[in-house]
Design an enzyme around this catalytic site. Structure first.
Site, mmCIF file in Angstrom:
data_model
loop_
_atom_site.group_PDB
_atom_site.id
_atom_site.type_symbol
_atom_site.label_atom_id
_atom_site.label_comp_id
_atom_site.label_asym_id
_atom_site.label_seq_id
_atom_site.Cartn_x
_atom_site.Cartn_y
_atom_site.Cartn_z
ATOM 1 N N GLY A 46 0.857 -1.063 0.059
ATOM 2 C CA GLY A 46 -0.024 -0.036 -0.049
ATOM 3 C C GLY A 46 0.931 1.238 0.059
ATOM 4 C CD GLN A 51 3.613 5.721 2.534
ATOM 5 O OE1 GLN A 51 2.581 5.303 2.005
ATOM 6 N NE2 GLN A 51 4.321 5.118 3.376
ATOM 7 C CB CYS A 94 4.729 2.454 7.807
ATOM 8 S SG CYS A 94 4.351 3.615 6.770
ATOM 9 C CD GLU A 137 -1.200 2.887 2.542
ATOM 10 O OE1 GLU A 137 -0.389 3.935 2.528
ATOM 11 O OE2 GLU A 137 -0.542 1.703 2.780
ATOM 12 C CG HIS A 140 0.521 7.210 5.212
ATOM 13 N ND1 HIS A 140 1.427 7.673 6.073
ATOM 14 C CD2 HIS A 140 0.431 5.568 5.081
ATOM 15 C CE1 HIS A 140 2.350 6.865 6.006
ATOM 16 N NE2 HIS A 140 1.911 5.508 5.606
HETATM 17 NI NI NI Z 1 2.566 3.703 5.545
#
Ligand code: NI
Length: 173
Positions: A46, A51, A94, A137, A140
């Site tokens: 994912g 990111q 992660c 996600e 995030h």
């Molecule tokens: Ni992550």
């Protein structure tokens, strides 16, 4: 396709609330392509746009992770509209926090609304690992990392370890 550097713990973009995508432009399609490339090369299951340094509400998740043919799907402006009553605790990691994992409680069943890259409105229910990835996600997109969801004791130990790691890295510059 191009690989983009995965942002790591300590970088501001991971703590920002990402912006909604207003329309699916060629830039958004390029972003999704780069996210795909970056996730595959990093062996992730994912990925969220922040990111790779882009503060927009776009995520990738792997569907059918437990099956023979897992498929990567992109969601734009994803939202959890409802969830079941049951939660499950499982180990998570992660790409933005290498070499760290910890047990996180997540909803087992969720209903998600989002847009796909073709601009279709999606409403679907999902369970298991895919549901876990989507929750991770979407976190995030709100500047939340999985370590924020660990037990306070475990969280403190990990945050201290990460702080030391950051200090070490900045001393090497
Ligand atoms: Ni992550």
């Amino acid at each position: 396709m191009s690989f983009r550097r995965v942002r790591v713990y300590g970088e501001e973009v991971l703590r920002q609330k990402a912006q909604e995508v207003a329309s699916i432009s060629p830039e958004i399609i390029d972003l999704i392509t780069d996210m795909n490339d970056t996730m595959r090369r990093s062996s992730g299951i994912g990925l969220a746009a922040p990111q790779i340094g882009v503060s927009l509400r776009v995520i990738l998740f792997t569907q059918g992770f437990e099956s023979k043919n897992p498929e990567v799907r992109a969601l734009i402006n994803p939202e959890i509209v409802s969830h079941g009553d049951s939660t499950k605790v499982m180990d998570e990691g992660c790409l933005s926090i290498p070499d760290v994992n910890g047990k996180v409680s997540r909803w087992e069943h969720i209903t998600v609304s989002a847009m796909d890259p073709e601009g279709n409105k999606l409403d679907f229910s999902v369970a298991g690992i895919s549901a876990r990835i989507i929750q991770h996600e979407i976190d995030h997109l709100d500047g939340i990392l999985f370590i924020d969801r660990l037990s306070p004791l475990k969280r403190d130990i990990i945050k201290r370890r990460l702080k030391k790691r950051l200090k070490k890295e900045s001393n090497h510059e």
